[in-house]
Design a protein around this motif. Structure first.
Motif, PDB file in Angstrom:
ATOM      1  N   GLN A  36      36.269  55.932   9.956  1.00 60.38           N
ATOM      2  CA  GLN A  36      36.429  56.923  11.019  1.00 60.38           C
ATOM      3  C   GLN A  36      35.852  56.355  12.302  1.00 60.38           C
ATOM      4  O   GLN A  36      34.886  55.597  12.268  1.00 60.38           O
ATOM      5  CB  GLN A  36      35.718  58.222  10.668  1.00 60.38           C
ATOM      6  N   THR A  62      50.633  57.867  13.507  1.00 58.11           N
ATOM      7  CA  THR A  62      50.105  59.182  13.147  1.00 58.11           C
ATOM      8  C   THR A  62      48.747  58.997  12.465  1.00 58.11           C
ATOM      9  O   THR A  62      48.519  57.991  11.788  1.00 58.11           O
ATOM     10  CB  THR A  62      51.045  59.960  12.197  1.00 58.11           C
ATOM     11  N   SER A  64      44.843  61.464  11.326  1.00 54.36           N
ATOM     12  CA  SER A  64      44.112  62.735  11.310  1.00 54.36           C
ATOM     13  C   SER A  64      43.040  62.692  12.389  1.00 54.36           C
ATOM     14  O   SER A  64      42.386  61.670  12.599  1.00 54.36           O
ATOM     15  CB  SER A  64      43.467  62.980   9.950  1.00 54.36           C
ATOM     16  N   VAL A  66      39.671  64.884  13.601  1.00 51.34           N
ATOM     17  CA  VAL A  66      38.697  65.938  13.321  1.00 51.34           C
ATOM     18  C   VAL A  66      38.139  66.391  14.656  1.00 51.34           C
ATOM     19  O   VAL A  66      37.615  65.582  15.429  1.00 51.34           O
ATOM     20  CB  VAL A  66      37.564  65.418  12.403  1.00 51.34           C
ATOM     21  N   ARG A  73      37.657  71.447  12.540  1.00 49.14           N
ATOM     22  CA  ARG A  73      39.025  71.477  12.019  1.00 49.14           C
ATOM     23  C   ARG A  73      39.628  70.084  12.073  1.00 49.14           C
ATOM     24  O   ARG A  73      39.257  69.260  12.909  1.00 49.14           O
ATOM     25  CB  ARG A  73      39.893  72.471  12.775  1.00 49.14           C
ATOM     26  N   THR A  74      40.557  69.847  11.163  1.00 48.66           N
ATOM     27  CA  THR A  74      41.249  68.569  11.082  1.00 48.66           C
ATOM     28  C   THR A  74      42.733  68.822  11.291  1.00 48.66           C
ATOM     29  O   THR A  74      43.314  69.712  10.668  1.00 48.66           O
ATOM     30  CB  THR A  74      41.025  67.906   9.708  1.00 48.66           C
ATOM     31  N   VAL A  75      43.330  68.038  12.187  1.00 45.85           N
ATOM     32  CA  VAL A  75      44.756  68.163  12.480  1.00 45.85           C
ATOM     33  C   VAL A  75      45.417  66.789  12.375  1.00 45.85           C
ATOM     34  O   VAL A  75      44.764  65.767  12.595  1.00 45.85           O
ATOM     35  CB  VAL A  75      45.009  68.761  13.886  1.00 45.85           C
ATOM     36  N   THR A  76      46.685  66.782  12.024  1.00 45.07           N
ATOM     37  CA  THR A  76      47.462  65.543  12.035  1.00 45.07           C
ATOM     38  C   THR A  76      48.084  65.411  13.413  1.00 45.07           C
ATOM     39  O   THR A  76      48.663  66.377  13.938  1.00 45.07           O
ATOM     40  CB  THR A  76      48.560  65.569  10.955  1.00 45.07           C
TER      41      THR A  76
END
Length: 93
Positions: A36, A62, A64, A66, A73-76
């Motif tokens: 990360q 693409t 993830s 955070v 929250r975690t989004v793609t």
């Protein structure tokens, strides 16, 4: 001589899908199961974000993201552009 109205149409800014909000929030880019990278989220909208990340960090198409805000929250996201320390992403799904 070029028509000034034609010139104005060519340089007019592109309408954004959502209103941007200037923020300074911590984020983490997930590049793998055990990798990360920290980033700073500078702009945030319903459809995407502007990230500040070291230019030597390679970003995939693409990944993830955070976001540490009031909640975690975690989004793609999908990488749309990259210039120096900044990268623009759109939220997937």
């Amino acid at each position: 001589m070029a028509d000034p109205q034609d010139e104005a149409k060519r340089v007019a800014p592109v309408e954004r899908a959502g209103r941007r909000h200037r923020v300074v929030q911590q984020g983490r880019i997930v590049l793998g199961p055990e990798r990360q990278v920290g980033c700073v989220i500078r702009d945030l909208s319903r459809s995407g974000a502007k990230l500040r990340v070291a230019p030597e960090i390679g970003l995939p198409e693409t990944f993830s993201l955070v976001i540490a805000a009031h909640d975690l929250r975690t989004v793609t996201v999908r990488l749309r552009w990259r210039r120096g320390d900044f990268a623009g992403v759109t939220f997937e799904g």
